[in-house]
Design a protein around this motif. Structure first.
Motif, PDB file in Angstrom:
ATOM      1  N   GLY A 294       0.796  -1.216   0.000  1.00 29.56           N
ATOM      2  CA  GLY A 294       0.000   0.000   0.000  1.00 29.56           C
ATOM      3  C   GLY A 294       0.826   1.261   0.000  1.00 29.56           C
ATOM      4  N   ILE A 295       2.001   1.219   0.617  1.00 32.25           N
ATOM      5  CA  ILE A 295       2.856   2.408   0.652  1.00 32.25           C
ATOM      6  C   ILE A 295       3.691   2.545  -0.617  1.00 32.25           C
ATOM      7  N   SER A 359      -4.243  10.051   1.618  1.00 32.54           N
ATOM      8  CA  SER A 359      -3.234  10.811   0.877  1.00 32.54           C
ATOM      9  C   SER A 359      -3.233  10.470  -0.606  1.00 32.54           C
ATOM     10  N   CYS A 360      -3.604   9.235  -0.926  1.00 28.82           N
ATOM     11  CA  CYS A 360      -3.667   8.836  -2.338  1.00 28.82           C
ATOM     12  C   CYS A 360      -4.682   9.680  -3.103  1.00 28.82           C
ATOM     13  N   LEU A 423       6.481  -6.862  -5.059  1.00 25.40           N
ATOM     14  CA  LEU A 423       5.134  -6.993  -5.605  1.00 25.40           C
ATOM     15  C   LEU A 423       4.519  -5.623  -5.878  1.00 25.40           C
ATOM     16  N   ALA A 424       4.771  -4.671  -4.958  1.00 27.20           N
ATOM     17  CA  ALA A 424       4.221  -3.330  -5.130  1.00 27.20           C
ATOM     18  C   ALA A 424       4.784  -2.666  -6.370  1.00 27.20           C
ATOM     19  N   THR A 425       6.085  -2.805  -6.562  1.00 27.99           N
ATOM     20  CA  THR A 425       6.729  -2.174  -7.717  1.00 27.99           C
ATOM     21  C   THR A 425       6.222  -2.767  -9.022  1.00 27.99           C
ATOM     22  N   GLU A 453      -3.920   1.491  -4.693  1.00 35.55           N
ATOM     23  CA  GLU A 453      -3.033   1.619  -3.534  1.00 35.55           C
ATOM     24  C   GLU A 453      -3.837   1.890  -2.258  1.00 35.55           C
ATOM     25  N   ALA A 454      -4.802   2.791  -2.355  1.00 33.75           N
ATOM     26  CA  ALA A 454      -5.629   3.131  -1.199  1.00 33.75           C
ATOM     27  C   ALA A 454      -6.431   1.928  -0.714  1.00 33.75           C
ATOM     28  N   LEU A 455      -6.952   1.136  -1.637  1.00 31.78           N
ATOM     29  CA  LEU A 455      -7.743  -0.033  -1.270  1.00 31.78           C
ATOM     30  C   LEU A 455      -6.900  -1.076  -0.524  1.00 31.78           C
TER      31      LEU A 455
END
Length: 489
Positions: A294-295, A359-360, A423-425, A453-455
């Motif tokens: 998420g970050i 923030s997203c 995984l995020a990248t 990302e927010a979810l």
């Protein structure tokens, strides 16, 4: 049967001194160096590959995430540092060797990147080009192995040199220094790189010989000077710290007395038994996974976002890391000294997750109004909320670590975070490419990433509510006693 507290009281002369505040900042210099390297690899190279070398975002994201996908080695590096010394130290020697190796690997990775860019431009996507793709992925993987070799024993050392009551402060300082490194790296790189030239576009840098020669020379110089400085920081930050302040050997000796164990090291198999003894380990592992995704889902696409939507130059998008870093710095420091001590680790982390999701929304709004100041402000807010979340989660992480197998546990938590960042990248790059196919404008495509990302952050909160530190400690103590008893039998 004596408890650890009883033994410490009986042997007060053996207790190492508490780590002073000044020494906490000194130790944090290592993290500052990692922040600088993160800026170079994840902030600069990804921008070059996507915007200047016309390499697809998904492929670029895979490259950038390779250091994270080799992170299973962290568990082995952590356990090895528990069991074996280098130059008489359980942690410092590993930190120094890893620093030298990742500095060398970073420079060599950059050279392979140039060759891939040239191959893509001159001969297109054929067998030779795919060979360079495989080689570049391997180089990023080697870089990640070196980072793991250095950073995992370092994180275990934080457990060794601290007690529970001072860990939130130590975490706040050390991870604040990580953000200081990102800010310093962003400013330094922007000074070393040329800021003139046309805004980024879909045409390869190799189509412009003059700009290629200037930029290539400048970037190669950056990847010589800065990694060399980071090696110096790593040595200075940790030299003598372990010998004076570490409680690791004392804690092992205590368990020898408590459990009648004659050997002072756990094997990897038994360390993993302790690691998997509590269901809380799995819960927190998955929570770290989701929180980190998420970050960092925007990690590989933020600089391209600034270039594609806001028309920013290379050094201008590099400076976006300074806005994020300053926000995170404030978030980490305020959380470590004010927020976490007052709200508690779990509550501060939960609130931080919700604020990151909010923030997203501001990142999306900044894209629609296309104001650079709005993007910078949104990134600063994103950094602030990420800092609060990270400080709370890291404090929980150190609490969910059995001191007798600190390296193994830190390796596991590092594995979770590293896999999640990988995984995020990759997910960020894939979602961006999907967004480009679904939506007609770059703004909507990038907004799609921020919504996802927010979810994910909201989903992380649901797992956090099930984490119980006391249950973990009870299970871990029982598992350690069982393992030692079995070895005696």
């Amino acid at each position: 049967m004596n408890s650890p507290a009883d033994i410490e009281n009986l042997n007060p002369e053996k207790l190492p001194p508490k780590l002073p505040l000044l020494q906490m900042f000194r130790v944090g210099l290592f993290q500052m160096g990692l922040g600088i390297m993160s800026l170079l690899v994840a902030g600069l190279l990804n921008r070059l590959m996507i915007n200047e070398l016309a390499i697809p975002a998904t492929l670029t994201a895979i490259f950038i995430s390779m250091p994270l996908f080799v992170s299973p080695a962290r568990v082995w590096f952590g356990q090895t540092s528990d069991a074996k010394t280098i130059w008489g130290t359980h942690r410092s020697g590993y930190v120094w060797i890893g620093a030298v190796l990742f500095a060398i690997a970073a420079f060599l990775t950059t050279q392979v990147m140039w060759q891939l860019g040239r191959s893509v431009y001159e001969i297109g996507w054929n067998g030779i080009t795919y060979g360079w793709v495989v080689l570049l992925a391997a180089m990023f993987g080697l870089y990640g192995m070196a980072i793991s070799l250095s950073s995992t024993p370092f994180a275990a050392m934080l457990v060794d040199i601290s007690d529970e009551e001072e860990r939130s402060k130590l975490v706040g300082i050390v991870w604040s220094m990580l953000m200081v490194g990102i800010v310093i790296g962003a400013i330094t790189v922007s000074r070393l790189l040329p800021c003139t030239g046309a805004p980024p576009n879909e045409v390869s840098l190799f189509a412009n010989g003059d700009r290629l020669a200037t930029l290539q020379k400048a970037i190669n110089l950056v990847f010589v000077i800065i990694p060399a400085a980071v090696i110096g920081l790593a040595v200075f930050a940790t030299y003598g710290i372990e010998q004076k302040y570490s409680r690791y050997k004392l804690r092992v000796a205590q368990n020898d007395l408590i459990h009648g164990k004659t050997e002072d090291k756990l094997s990897l198999v038994n360390a993993l038994r302790v690691l998997t003894a509590s269901r809380q380990t799995g819960l927190f592992f998955v929570f770290l996974l989701l929180m980190t995704i998420g970050i960092f889902m925007q990690d590989a696409i933020m600089e391209p976002y600034g270039g594609a939507v806001f028309g920013m130059s290379i050094c201008a998008t590099t400076q976006l890391n300074a806005a994020f870093g300053m926000g995170t710095l404030v978030g980490l420091s305020s959380a470590g000294f004010l927020v976490v001590p007052r709200l508690g680790k779990e509550r501060a982390t939960r609130i931080g997750c919700y604020l990151v999701a909010a923030s997203c929304v501001f990142l999306i709004i900044s894209g629609f109004i296309q104001k650079t100041w709005a993007l910078q402000a949104s990134l600063a807010l994103f950094g602030l909320t990420s800092g609060i979340t990270t400080s709370g989660a890291l404090s929980l992480m150190l609490d969910l670590t059995a001191a007798e197998t600190a390296g193994t546990f830190i390796g596991a938590w590092g594995l979770s975070q590293a896999v999640a960042r990988g995984l995020a990248t990759v997910t960020g790059g894939i979602v961006l490419d999907i967004g480009k196919r679904i939506f007609s404008t770059s703004t909507l495509a990038y907004s799609f990433v921020f919504i996802c990302e927010a979810l994910v952050m909201v989903a992380a909160v649901t797992l956090l509510s099930r984490v119980n530190v006391q249950e973990f400690r009870t299970d871990a103590k029982r598992a350690i006693a069982t393992v030692f008893a079995n070895e005696i039998d």
